[in-house]
Design an enzyme around this catalytic site. Structure first.
Site, PDB file in Angstrom:
ATOM      1  N   TRP A 105       0.812  -1.373  -0.035  1.00 25.53           N
ATOM      2  CA  TRP A 105      -0.062  -0.024   0.020  1.00 25.53           C
ATOM      3  C   TRP A 105       0.735   1.367  -0.060  1.00 25.53           C
ATOM      4  O   TRP A 105       0.449   2.234  -0.787  1.00 25.53           O
ATOM      5  CB  TRP A 105      -0.995  -0.041   1.169  1.00 25.53           C
ATOM      6  CG  TRP A 105      -1.870  -1.148   0.989  1.00 25.53           C
ATOM      7  CD1 TRP A 105      -2.168  -2.113   1.613  1.00 25.53           C
ATOM      8  CD2 TRP A 105      -2.982  -1.228  -0.169  1.00 25.53           C
ATOM      9  NE1 TRP A 105      -3.096  -2.831   1.141  1.00 25.53           N
ATOM     10  CE2 TRP A 105      -3.883  -2.348  -0.049  1.00 25.53           C
ATOM     11  CE3 TRP A 105      -3.288  -0.317  -1.194  1.00 25.53           C
ATOM     12  CZ2 TRP A 105      -4.835  -2.706  -0.844  1.00 25.53           C
ATOM     13  CZ3 TRP A 105      -4.310  -0.571  -1.929  1.00 25.53           C
ATOM     14  CH2 TRP A 105      -5.072  -1.914  -2.140  1.00 25.53           C
ATOM     15  N   ASP A 174      -1.186   6.695   6.663  1.00 25.82           N
ATOM     16  CA  ASP A 174      -2.668   6.078   5.876  1.00 25.82           C
ATOM     17  C   ASP A 174      -2.827   4.864   7.149  1.00 25.82           C
ATOM     18  O   ASP A 174      -1.988   4.066   7.398  1.00 25.82           O
ATOM     19  CB  ASP A 174      -2.026   5.098   4.865  1.00 25.82           C
ATOM     20  CG  ASP A 174      -3.274   4.082   4.157  1.00 25.82           C
ATOM     21  OD1 ASP A 174      -4.362   4.074   4.889  1.00 25.82           O
ATOM     22  OD2 ASP A 174      -2.643   3.541   3.141  1.00 25.82           O
ATOM     23  N   LYS A 198     -12.967  -0.877   7.179  1.00 22.41           N
ATOM     24  CA  LYS A 198     -12.353  -1.903   8.008  1.00 22.41           C
ATOM     25  C   LYS A 198     -12.709  -1.875   9.662  1.00 22.41           C
ATOM     26  O   LYS A 198     -13.625  -2.673   9.877  1.00 22.41           O
ATOM     27  CB  LYS A 198     -10.858  -1.896   7.906  1.00 22.41           C
ATOM     28  CG  LYS A 198     -10.473  -2.437   6.424  1.00 22.41           C
ATOM     29  CD  LYS A 198      -9.284  -1.567   6.120  1.00 22.41           C
ATOM     30  CE  LYS A 198      -8.882  -1.772   4.714  1.00 22.41           C
ATOM     31  NZ  LYS A 198      -8.906  -3.134   4.070  1.00 22.41           N
TER      32      LYS A 198
HETATM   33  N1  PMP Z   1      -4.305   1.553   2.403  1.00 25.09           N
HETATM   34  C1  PMP Z   1      -4.576   0.406   2.897  1.00 25.09           C
HETATM   35  C2  PMP Z   1      -3.605   0.224   4.060  1.00 25.09           C
HETATM   36  C3  PMP Z   1      -5.450  -0.538   2.524  1.00 25.09           C
HETATM   37  O1  PMP Z   1      -5.629  -1.846   3.337  1.00 25.09           O
HETATM   38  C4  PMP Z   1      -6.368  -0.083   1.732  1.00 25.09           C
HETATM   39  C5  PMP Z   1      -7.247  -1.162   0.921  1.00 25.09           C
HETATM   40  N2  PMP Z   1      -7.431  -2.261   1.531  1.00 25.09           N
HETATM   41  C6  PMP Z   1      -6.080   0.862   0.427  1.00 25.09           C
HETATM   42  C7  PMP Z   1      -5.205   1.607   1.076  1.00 25.09           C
HETATM   43  C8  PMP Z   1      -7.031   1.172  -0.364  1.00 25.09           C
HETATM   44  O2  PMP Z   1      -8.075   1.323  -0.107  1.00 25.09           O
HETATM   45  P1  PMP Z   1      -9.470   1.679  -1.129  1.00 25.09           P
HETATM   46  O3  PMP Z   1      -9.733   0.195  -1.694  1.00 25.09           O
HETATM   47  O4  PMP Z   1     -10.522   1.995  -0.190  1.00 25.09           O
HETATM   48  O5  PMP Z   1      -9.062   2.238  -2.179  1.00 25.09           O
END
Ligand code: PMP
Length: 362
Positions: A105, A174, A198
């Site tokens: 991520w 994040d 989450k």
């Molecule tokens: N950052 C993290 C730590 C994630 O776990 C996720 C998705 N699981 C995201 C960003 C991306 O999020 P989204 O699918 O809402 O764009």
């Protein structure tokens, strides 16, 4: 009454039963209005109450200082991968940003930011993501506009057990997958963001907590809906927000408040994750976690069975056995395979104990 499933999904993830029951109760007729929240205008007094109360609850639960704005946006976590550089790269004249890359991520966020300016990955390229490189080895750039890190890497199960020291450079986190799992000193951050699906609700809304003095610096090409200042000026109602998702977040925060708040969630997260890590650590190498012990995530626990890359037969057999016990969503992310247990706030201690017992048996 549906049959009980023990649900360990990585997100979208389990919601507390009470939250779903409340949503069900109010689905057709919210508060005696004769309409559903799904049908409600985002500018109606009733929805304004919902969004206001969601913000108030979040501010209380997280103890958010007054000089921070709380925004309810669309575009998901990945929308923020663009919004952050678009809004904040120009805080300093060099238009560059530091990224600490510890998993998929943060790597994706760094790659997205390259579309808008210079990106400096502060740590050396890692072979695999199994830990956090020692902070003494990071090459932080004092003229960076910000330093970015992902507090909890959902796929690799790596969670920072410290807040990076970035001197005078603002820090951005994040927190998508460990939001609301522990107390946070918000004042140490320029910005924190998290997708709701989450720990904070269902998919559709992304929460951004941003320090006021960082607003109004966006690049010219920043789309208005991603512009923090525009959204802040309109209290997240510049365009139609994800109304129902915000309502669900409201119910989740209410549930949290009545179930021990952030300290309660923190304690429970430690307890639940310890149950699973204990099984892994006492399995004589049968269950294998490759993450350095000090940065093991309490939210997401990826592991293999039989060998460090996993014995396919055994892992399949494990999932089949779990499924017979109605334990679901234990597959690892498609990038890494193997297995993964996600233990977000709504996963109960009892469900985690049942999973630990199954792991021991298996
Ligand atoms: N950052 C993290 C730590 C994630 O776990 C996720 C998705 N699981 C995201 C960003 C991306 O999020 P989204 O699918 O809402 O764009």
């Amino acid at each position: 009454e549906t049959k009980k499933v023990l649900y360990f999904a990585p997100g979208p993830a389990k919601l507390a039963r009470q939250v779903l029951m409340q949503a069900q109760k109010e689905l057709l007729d919210y508060n005696g209005l004769g309409i559903s929240v799904l049908e409600m205008s985002h500018r109606s007094p009733d929805f304004l109450k919902i969004i206001k109360s969601t913000e108030t609850l979040l501010r209380q639960i997280m103890n958010i200082p007054e000089n921070y704005k709380v925004l309810f946006l669309q575009g998901g976590g990945m929308g923020q991968f663009s919004a952050i550089p678009l809004n904040l790269l120009s805080l300093k004249k060099d238009r560059c940003a530091d990224y600490i890359v510890t998993g998929s991520w943060s790597a994706a966020a760094a790659k997205e930011a390259e579309n808008y300016g210079k990106v400096n990955v502060v740590n050396p390229q890692l072979d695999g993501y199994t830990g956090i490189p020692d902070s003494s080895s990071w090459s932080l750039n004092p003229s960076a506009s910000y330093v970015y890190f992902c507090w909890n890497e959902t796929i690799h199960g790596i969670e920072f057990d410290f807040i990076p020291d970035t001197k005078d450079v603002i820090l951005i986190s994040d927190m998508s997958s460990n939001f609301l799992s522990k107390p946070v000193d918000v004042s140490k951050f320029g910005l924190i963001f998290a997708g709701a699906h989450k720990n904070a609700g269902c998919a559709g809304v992304t929460i951004v907590i941003v320090r006021e003095d960082l607003l109004g610096k966006a690049l010219k090409e920043c789309p208005s809906i991603l512009n923090y200042q525009v959204q802040a000026e309109h209290s997240s109602l510049y365009n139609t927000p994800p109304t129902y998702s915000i309502y669900i977040t409201n119910l989740v925060l209410e549930w949290m408040k009545n179930n021990g708040g952030i300290d309660g969630m923190d304690k429970l997260s430690t307890q639940k994750s310890a149950l699973i890590y204990n099984i892994i650590d006492n399995s004589n190498g049968f269950y294998i976690s490759s993450v350095d012990i000090q940065c093991r995530s309490r939210m997401n626990i990826p592991f293999h069975i039989g060998s460090s890359t996993g014995d396919e037969m055994l892992e399949k057999c494990f999932l089949e056995g779990a499924s017979k016990l109605r334990m679901n969503s234990l597959e690892g992310h498609r990038f890494v395979g193997g297995l993964r247990v996600s233990l977000y706030n709504a996963v109960s201690l009892e469900d985690t104990q049942a999973l630990a017992a199954y792991m021991k048996d298996f």
